[in-house]
Scaffold this motif. Sequence first.
Motif, PDB file in Angstrom:
ATOM      1  N   GLU A  39       0.873  -1.178   0.000  1.00  0.00           N
ATOM      2  CA  GLU A  39       0.000   0.000   0.000  1.00  0.00           C
ATOM      3  C   GLU A  39       0.909   1.227   0.000  1.00  0.00           C
ATOM      4  OE1 GLU A  39      -3.758   0.692   2.593  1.00  0.00           O
ATOM      5  OE2 GLU A  39      -2.020   1.338   3.743  1.00  0.00           O
ATOM      6  N   LEU A  40       0.615   2.187  -0.849  1.00  0.00           N
ATOM      7  CA  LEU A  40       1.406   3.411  -0.931  1.00  0.00           C
ATOM      8  C   LEU A  40       0.516   4.591  -0.547  1.00  0.00           C
ATOM      9  CD1 LEU A  40       4.202   4.503  -1.760  1.00  0.00           C
ATOM     10  CD2 LEU A  40       3.267   4.872  -4.044  1.00  0.00           C
ATOM     11  N   LYS A  41       0.822   5.215   0.579  1.00  0.00           N
ATOM     12  CA  LYS A  41       0.076   6.389   1.032  1.00  0.00           C
ATOM     13  C   LYS A  41       1.062   7.477   1.385  1.00  0.00           C
ATOM     14  CE  LYS A  41      -4.249   4.511   2.496  1.00  0.00           C
ATOM     15  NZ  LYS A  41      -5.359   4.632   3.383  1.00  0.00           N
ATOM     16  N   ASP A  42       0.828   8.658   0.832  1.00  0.00           N
ATOM     17  CA  ASP A  42       1.716   9.799   1.079  1.00  0.00           C
ATOM     18  C   ASP A  42       3.173   9.439   0.762  1.00  0.00           C
ATOM     19  OD1 ASP A  42      -0.494  11.328   1.986  1.00  0.00           O
ATOM     20  OD2 ASP A  42      -0.282  10.444   3.972  1.00  0.00           O
ATOM     21  N   ASP A  43       3.364   8.699  -0.341  1.00  0.00           N
ATOM     22  CA  ASP A  43       4.700   8.279  -0.795  1.00  0.00           C
ATOM     23  C   ASP A  43       5.437   7.390   0.198  1.00  0.00           C
ATOM     24  OD1 ASP A  43       4.481   9.556  -3.276  1.00  0.00           O
ATOM     25  OD2 ASP A  43       5.135  11.466  -2.422  1.00  0.00           O
ATOM     26  N   VAL A  44       4.709   6.720   1.079  1.00  0.00           N
ATOM     27  CA  VAL A  44       5.305   5.802   2.051  1.00  0.00           C
ATOM     28  C   VAL A  44       4.726   4.409   1.803  1.00  0.00           C
ATOM     29  CG1 VAL A  44       5.530   5.236   4.499  1.00  0.00           C
ATOM     30  CG2 VAL A  44       5.565   7.630   3.766  1.00  0.00           C
ATOM     31  N   LYS A  45       5.606   3.402   1.603  1.00  0.00           N
ATOM     32  CA  LYS A  45       5.157   2.025   1.440  1.00  0.00           C
ATOM     33  C   LYS A  45       4.716   1.466   2.787  1.00  0.00           C
ATOM     34  CE  LYS A  45       7.850   0.418  -2.487  1.00  0.00           C
ATOM     35  NZ  LYS A  45       8.856  -0.554  -2.928  1.00  0.00           N
ATOM     36  N   ARG A  46       3.554   0.843   2.787  1.00  0.00           N
ATOM     37  CA  ARG A  46       3.014   0.221   3.999  1.00  0.00           C
ATOM     38  C   ARG A  46       2.489  -1.161   3.651  1.00  0.00           C
ATOM     39  NH1 ARG A  46      -0.161   5.282   6.666  1.00  0.00           N
ATOM     40  NH2 ARG A  46       1.171   6.858   5.791  1.00  0.00           N
ATOM     41  N   LYS A  47       2.385  -1.998   4.621  1.00  0.00           N
ATOM     42  CA  LYS A  47       1.807  -3.337   4.468  1.00  0.00           C
ATOM     43  C   LYS A  47       2.423  -4.093   3.298  1.00  0.00           C
ATOM     44  CE  LYS A  47      -2.617  -1.716   6.287  1.00  0.00           C
ATOM     45  NZ  LYS A  47      -4.036  -1.567   6.021  1.00  0.00           N
ATOM     46  N   GLU A  48       3.732  -4.039   3.161  1.00  0.00           N
ATOM     47  CA  GLU A  48       4.408  -4.717   2.062  1.00  0.00           C
ATOM     48  C   GLU A  48       4.498  -6.215   2.330  1.00  0.00           C
ATOM     49  OE1 GLU A  48       8.467  -4.192  -0.583  1.00  0.00           O
ATOM     50  OE2 GLU A  48       8.059  -2.816   1.059  1.00  0.00           O
ATOM     51  N   THR A  49       4.146  -7.019   1.335  1.00  0.00           N
ATOM     52  CA  THR A  49       4.221  -8.472   1.472  1.00  0.00           C
ATOM     53  C   THR A  49       5.581  -8.974   0.999  1.00  0.00           C
ATOM     54  OG1 THR A  49       3.418  -8.968  -0.759  1.00  0.00           O
ATOM     55  CG2 THR A  49       1.745  -8.669   0.976  1.00  0.00           C
ATOM     56  N   ALA A  50       5.860 -10.198   1.310  1.00  0.00           N
ATOM     57  CA  ALA A  50       7.056 -10.856   0.764  1.00  0.00           C
ATOM     58  C   ALA A  50       6.771 -11.209  -0.691  1.00  0.00           C
ATOM     59  CB  ALA A  50       7.357 -12.119   1.562  1.00  0.00           C
ATOM     60  N   TRP A  51       7.819 -11.478  -1.462  1.00  0.00           N
ATOM     61  CA  TRP A  51       7.628 -11.906  -2.846  1.00  0.00           C
ATOM     62  C   TRP A  51       6.912 -13.250  -2.872  1.00  0.00           C
ATOM     63  CZ3 TRP A  51       8.099  -9.041  -7.027  1.00  0.00           C
ATOM     64  CH2 TRP A  51       8.927  -7.932  -7.005  1.00  0.00           C
ATOM     65  N   SER A  52       6.039 -13.428  -3.824  1.00  0.00           N
ATOM     66  CA  SER A  52       5.370 -14.714  -4.031  1.00  0.00           C
ATOM     67  C   SER A  52       6.380 -15.705  -4.604  1.00  0.00           C
ATOM     68  CB  SER A  52       4.211 -14.546  -5.021  1.00  0.00           C
ATOM     69  OG  SER A  52       4.707 -14.352  -6.335  1.00  0.00           O
ATOM     70  N   PRO A  53       6.010 -16.974  -4.668  1.00  0.00           N
ATOM     71  CA  PRO A  53       6.853 -17.920  -5.408  1.00  0.00           C
ATOM     72  C   PRO A  53       6.862 -17.540  -6.891  1.00  0.00           C
ATOM     73  CG  PRO A  53       5.238 -19.070  -4.047  1.00  0.00           C
ATOM     74  CD  PRO A  53       4.881 -17.616  -4.027  1.00  0.00           C
ATOM     75  N   TRP A  54       7.762 -18.124  -7.655  1.00  0.00           N
ATOM     76  CA  TRP A  54       7.804 -17.904  -9.099  1.00  0.00           C
ATOM     77  C   TRP A  54       6.740 -18.773  -9.768  1.00  0.00           C
ATOM     78  CZ3 TRP A  54      10.702 -14.177 -11.308  1.00  0.00           C
ATOM     79  CH2 TRP A  54      11.774 -13.673 -10.589  1.00  0.00           C
ATOM     80  N   TYR A  55       5.988 -18.150 -10.705  1.00  0.00           N
ATOM     81  CA  TYR A  55       4.954 -18.869 -11.457  1.00  0.00           C
ATOM     82  C   TYR A  55       5.266 -18.794 -12.941  1.00  0.00           C
ATOM     83  CZ  TYR A  55       2.183 -18.857  -7.209  1.00  0.00           C
ATOM     84  OH  TYR A  55       1.742 -19.048  -5.933  1.00  0.00           O
ATOM     85  N   GLY A  56       4.971 -19.858 -13.659  1.00  0.00           N
ATOM     86  CA  GLY A  56       5.196 -19.900 -15.099  1.00  0.00           C
ATOM     87  C   GLY A  56       4.195 -19.037 -15.849  1.00  0.00           C
ATOM     88  N   THR A  57       4.649 -18.337 -16.858  1.00  0.00           N
ATOM     89  CA  THR A  57       3.773 -17.456 -17.635  1.00  0.00           C
ATOM     90  C   THR A  57       2.872 -18.232 -18.586  1.00  0.00           C
ATOM     91  OG1 THR A  57       5.510 -17.159 -19.298  1.00  0.00           O
ATOM     92  CG2 THR A  57       5.359 -15.499 -17.552  1.00  0.00           C
ATOM     93  N   GLU A  58       3.214 -19.454 -18.875  1.00  0.00           N
ATOM     94  CA  GLU A  58       2.429 -20.216 -19.846  1.00  0.00           C
ATOM     95  C   GLU A  58       1.214 -20.906 -19.212  1.00  0.00           C
ATOM     96  OE1 GLU A  58       3.256 -23.282 -23.538  1.00  0.00           O
ATOM     97  OE2 GLU A  58       4.906 -22.531 -22.341  1.00  0.00           O
ATOM     98  N   TYR A  59       1.413 -21.567 -18.064  1.00  0.00           N
ATOM     99  CA  TYR A  59       0.323 -22.324 -17.446  1.00  0.00           C
ATOM    100  C   TYR A  59       0.056 -21.956 -15.991  1.00  0.00           C
ATOM    101  CZ  TYR A  59       0.891 -25.196 -21.591  1.00  0.00           C
ATOM    102  OH  TYR A  59       1.007 -25.625 -22.879  1.00  0.00           O
ATOM    103  N   GLY A  60       0.862 -21.091 -15.391  1.00  0.00           N
ATOM    104  CA  GLY A  60       0.661 -20.669 -14.017  1.00  0.00           C
ATOM    105  C   GLY A  60       1.185 -21.636 -12.964  1.00  0.00           C
ATOM    106  N   SER A  61       1.872 -22.685 -13.391  1.00  0.00           N
ATOM    107  CA  SER A  61       2.424 -23.636 -12.423  1.00  0.00           C
ATOM    108  C   SER A  61       3.724 -23.060 -11.832  1.00  0.00           C
ATOM    109  CB  SER A  61       2.689 -24.989 -13.084  1.00  0.00           C
ATOM    110  OG  SER A  61       3.519 -24.825 -14.202  1.00  0.00           O
ATOM    111  N   LEU A  62       4.129 -23.605 -10.695  1.00  0.00           N
ATOM    112  CA  LEU A  62       5.362 -23.131 -10.060  1.00  0.00           C
ATOM    113  C   LEU A  62       6.566 -23.390 -10.955  1.00  0.00           C
ATOM    114  CD1 LEU A  62       4.779 -24.318  -6.391  1.00  0.00           C
ATOM    115  CD2 LEU A  62       4.712 -21.968  -7.254  1.00  0.00           C
ATOM    116  N   CYS A  63       7.491 -22.450 -10.940  1.00  0.00           N
ATOM    117  CA  CYS A  63       8.726 -22.607 -11.731  1.00  0.00           C
ATOM    118  C   CYS A  63       9.776 -23.324 -10.917  1.00  0.00           C
ATOM    119  CB  CYS A  63       9.286 -21.241 -12.133  1.00  0.00           C
ATOM    120  SG  CYS A  63       8.330 -20.447 -13.420  1.00  0.00           S
TER     121      CYS A  63
END
Length: 63
Positions: A39-63
């Motif tokens: 969430e970006l409010k007043d140019d401050v990042k808040r509630k930042e999540t960790a990166w998701s796992p990697w997903y394939g662009t073709e079928y959406g399965s894990l890379c």
Amino acid sequence: MQTNYGKNVECKAMPAAEGWALCKFDHEEGKCVRFRLYELKDDVKRKETAWSPWYGTEYGSLC
């Protein structure tokens, strides 16, 4: 959003959208992407999540 081939893209929801946005990205087939949210409010990042796992662009399965 980040790819394993060097593409980094942000998708922003306008305030009137109450936090929702539809983002259309054009990815290379057979590559991988991962996501994180914040969430970006007043140019401050808040509630930042960790990166998701990697997903394939073709079928959406894990890379």
